[in-house]
Enzyme design. Structure first.
Site, short mmCIF file in Angstrom:
data_model
loop_
_atom_site.label_atom_id
_atom_site.label_comp_id
_atom_site.label_asym_id
_atom_site.label_seq_id
_atom_site.Cartn_x
_atom_site.Cartn_y
_atom_site.Cartn_z
N LEU A 1 0.84 -1.21 0.00
CA LEU A 1 0.00 0.00 0.00
C LEU A 1 0.87 1.25 0.00
O LEU A 1 0.55 2.25 -0.67
CB LEU A 1 -0.94 0.01 1.21
CG LEU A 1 -1.93 -1.16 1.30
CD1 LEU A 1 -2.80 -1.02 2.55
CD2 LEU A 1 -2.82 -1.26 0.08
N LYS B 1 -0.65 8.53 4.48
CA LYS B 1 0.80 8.56 4.22
C LYS B 1 1.20 7.47 3.23
O LYS B 1 0.67 6.36 3.26
CB LYS B 1 1.57 8.39 5.52
CG LYS B 1 1.47 9.61 6.40
CD LYS B 1 2.69 9.78 7.25
CE LYS B 1 2.60 8.99 8.52
NZ LYS B 1 3.64 9.37 9.48
N HIS C 1 6.99 4.89 18.00
CA HIS C 1 7.68 5.20 16.75
C HIS C 1 8.81 6.21 16.94
O HIS C 1 9.13 6.98 16.05
CB HIS C 1 6.67 5.73 15.72
CG HIS C 1 5.70 4.68 15.26
ND1 HIS C 1 4.73 4.17 16.08
CD2 HIS C 1 5.56 4.04 14.07
CE1 HIS C 1 4.03 3.26 15.42
NE2 HIS C 1 4.50 3.15 14.21
N1 LIG Z 1 1.36 4.48 5.48
C1 LIG Z 1 1.12 4.31 6.75
O1 LIG Z 1 0.44 5.12 7.38
C2 LIG Z 1 1.67 3.10 7.45
C3 LIG Z 1 1.22 2.80 8.74
C4 LIG Z 1 1.72 1.67 9.36
C5 LIG Z 1 2.64 0.87 8.73
N2 LIG Z 1 3.06 1.21 7.48
C6 LIG Z 1 4.04 0.38 6.80
O2 LIG Z 1 3.48 -0.92 6.61
C7 LIG Z 1 4.54 -1.85 6.51
C8 LIG Z 1 4.18 -3.09 7.30
O3 LIG Z 1 3.01 -3.63 6.77
P1 LIG Z 1 2.61 -5.15 6.97
O4 LIG Z 1 2.80 -5.52 8.39
O5 LIG Z 1 1.28 -5.31 6.36
O6 LIG Z 1 3.75 -5.97 6.22
P2 LIG Z 1 3.89 -6.48 4.71
O7 LIG Z 1 3.22 -5.58 3.76
O8 LIG Z 1 5.33 -6.77 4.54
O9 LIG Z 1 3.08 -7.86 4.70
C9 LIG Z 1 3.54 -8.93 5.46
C10 LIG Z 1 3.66 -10.22 4.63
O10 LIG Z 1 2.37 -10.77 4.48
C11 LIG Z 1 2.10 -11.03 3.10
N3 LIG Z 1 0.65 -10.91 2.98
C12 LIG Z 1 -0.09 -9.79 2.84
N4 LIG Z 1 -1.40 -10.07 2.95
C13 LIG Z 1 -1.50 -11.41 3.13
C14 LIG Z 1 -2.59 -12.29 3.31
N5 LIG Z 1 -3.85 -11.86 3.41
N6 LIG Z 1 -2.34 -13.62 3.44
C15 LIG Z 1 -1.04 -14.07 3.40
N7 LIG Z 1 0.02 -13.29 3.27
C16 LIG Z 1 -0.20 -11.96 3.14
C17 LIG Z 1 2.96 -10.04 2.36
O11 LIG Z 1 3.25 -10.50 1.06
C18 LIG Z 1 4.20 -10.00 3.23
O12 LIG Z 1 5.04 -11.08 2.92
C19 LIG Z 1 5.79 -1.15 6.98
O13 LIG Z 1 6.62 -0.87 5.88
C20 LIG Z 1 5.29 0.14 7.59
O14 LIG Z 1 6.20 1.20 7.45
C21 LIG Z 1 2.60 2.29 6.83
#
Ligand SMILES: NC(=O)c1ccc[n+]([C@@H]2O[C@H](COP(=O)([O-])OP(=O)(O)OC[C@H]3O[C@@H](n4cnc5c(N)ncnc54)[C@H](O)[C@@H]3O)[C@@H](O)[C@H]2O)c1
Length: 409
Positions: free
Chosen positions: A145, A179, A291
């Site tokens: 995202l 963001k 954070h």
């Molecule tokens: N923009 C913002 O406001 C904001 C807020 C919080 C976190 N973030 C960012 O989000 C990231 C962390 O996100 P995350 O924890 O989702 O990690 P991620 O996007 O790395 O996903 C985790 C893993 O799960 C897999 N995956 C995703 N959906 C799945 C599903 N339904 N079933 C099986 N596998 C699936 C992905 O391919 C990946 O390997 C960090 O980079 C962080 O900086 C952004």
């Protein structure tokens, strides 16, 4: 968008610029000056739905579509979503008579780079997206995202997009705010934008296939909201946390709708904090809890620690600091530690040392305009901001975590 432009000095006679629209004025003196002002309202919907991929549901088919949207759809997919849901997605779009184009990205923290953004942009170009009528639809975890939101904000200076988070962090955090961004030269989220999606669709059934560690990881962000502003949410996690993980936040018989309440409280709490401060002009943000040290910890420990795990170490550290300052009791600290432990969330990692944490704080101070603005918990469910944290306090808190953690177990 409303816009006005006017002279800096209203006492001087103002001459309407013949080339401009109404409201744009130019001085008649030798050093002409204009003041351009514009306000752009931000409005987007965050909608919880169940079973988004059920062909009888229209949310996804209509997502981001307007009167002149045709039947093409540009969809960026997390590669795990392609693996688990690719076939169902194709059936869904077929059932709605739509022609999807899928751009599949390997999405994990190490791929959160400008190269991935360029990949999306290249695909957008080849697809020949019509930026006014064809939205970009992003389906995946927080990493995907963030990449897609950033690409969308850059592509032709902004192209509308829809967020469909599929991880727990996505559902309660990365999927609901404005963001976007990617990492740069080992700095977390160093480049990015504020760019609201036109719609966010939250479907917790995606969690069925999510690895358990990533569920725990998402609970760290839920715990964050609980600790700084929602005691009831903390109690729910304390009582039901492991069961919620086991059920993947599906409501079970006898559980009432605890899963739904936890998710709604987490999203509501997050949005309450984000909405009045979308562009973060106020640097004292409750949602920055966890954070302060974690961006450095996360990047140093890559790929060992996930985002939420690094956030949790930061929360453990600051809980200990708060307890040592008398902001919360030992009993409260132990309760917090037990919830962290029950969720398999780490309170320490070997990359943490006093000098590194002090440097992490310095880095954060630079981003908070010269002040620490460090959120610390006050009891459970409230917080305050401080600017006078010392290296000694960091050292003592780190000693606590190395000696068994918040609950001493
Ligand atoms: N923009 C913002 O406001 C904001 C807020 C919080 C976190 N973030 C960012 O989000 C990231 C962390 O996100 P995350 O924890 O989702 O990690 P991620 O996007 O790395 O996903 C985790 C893993 O799960 C897999 N995956 C995703 N959906 C799945 C599903 N339904 N079933 C099986 N596998 C699936 C992905 O391919 C990946 O390997 C960090 O980079 C962080 O900086 C952004």
């Amino acid at each position: 968008m409303e816009s006005t432009a006017q002279s800096f000095a209203p006492s001087l006679p103002q001459i309407q610029n013949p080339l401009s629209g109404p409201g744009l004025f130019r001085h008649g003196d030798s050093a002409p000056t204009w003041l351009v002002q514009a306000t752009k309202p931000v409005r987007y919907e965050v909608r919880m739905v169940d079973n988004l991929l059920d062909p009888t549901r229209e949310d996804l088919a209509l997502a981001g579509a307007g009167e002149r949207t045709g039947n093409r759809r540009f969809i960026v997919l997390d590669d795990r979503i392609e693996a688990h849901y690719g076939a169902r997605l194709r059936q869904y779009f077929q059932a709605h008579g739509l022609r999807p184009h899928f751009c599949v990205l390997p999405a994990e923290e190490r791929n959160k780079t400008m190269d991935s953004v360029a990949h999306v942009v290249r695909d957008l170009n080849e697809f020949g997206i019509s930026r006014r009528h064809e939205p970009i639809i992003a389906i995946g975890g927080g990493v995907l995202l963030d990449i897609v939101g950033f690409a969308a904000s850059l592509y032709r200076r902004s192209t509308p997009y829809v967020r469909i988070p599929t991880t727990l962090i996505g559902l309660v955090d990365a999927g609901v705010g404005v963001k976007t961004g990617v990492n740069f030269e080992n700095h977390k989220n160093r480049i990015g934008t504020y760019f609201a999606p036109s719609l966010a669709l939250l479907d917790k059934t995606f969690l069925t296939t999510l690895a358990e560690r990533h569920l725990h990881n998402g609970f760290a962000e839920i715990l964050k909201i609980a600790l700084v502003k929602d005691f009831r949410l903390f109690e729910l996690l304390e009582e039901h946390g492991p069961a919620l993980v086991a059920s993947r936040l599906r409501s079970r018989q006898g559980e009432g709708d605890v899963a739904q309440e936890v998710l709604e409280r987490a999203v509501q709490g997050m949005l309450e904090e984000l909405q009045p401060n979308l562009w973060e002009s106020n640097l004292e943000r409750l949602v920055d809890y966890g954070h302060t040290f974690s961006p450095t910890i996360e990047m140093k420990a890559l790929p060992d620690l996930l985002h939420g795990e690094a956030v949790n170490i930061d929360m453990a550290l600051t809980t200990s600091i708060a307890r040592r300052r008398g902001l919360l009791t030992l009993g409260e600290q132990v309760r917090i530690g037990r919830v962290m432990r029950s969720m398999n969330l780490p309170q320490y990692h070997p990359v943490c040392d006093v000098a590194g944490l002090a440097a992490a704080l310095d880095d954060t101070v630079r981003h908070r305009d010269g002040l620490q603005r460090l959120p610390l918990p006050v009891g459970i469910g409230a917080a305050c901001f401080v600017n006078d944290l010392t290296t000694d306090e960091i050292r003592h808190a780190l000693d606590d975590l190395m000696a068994g953690g918040l609950d001493g177990e």
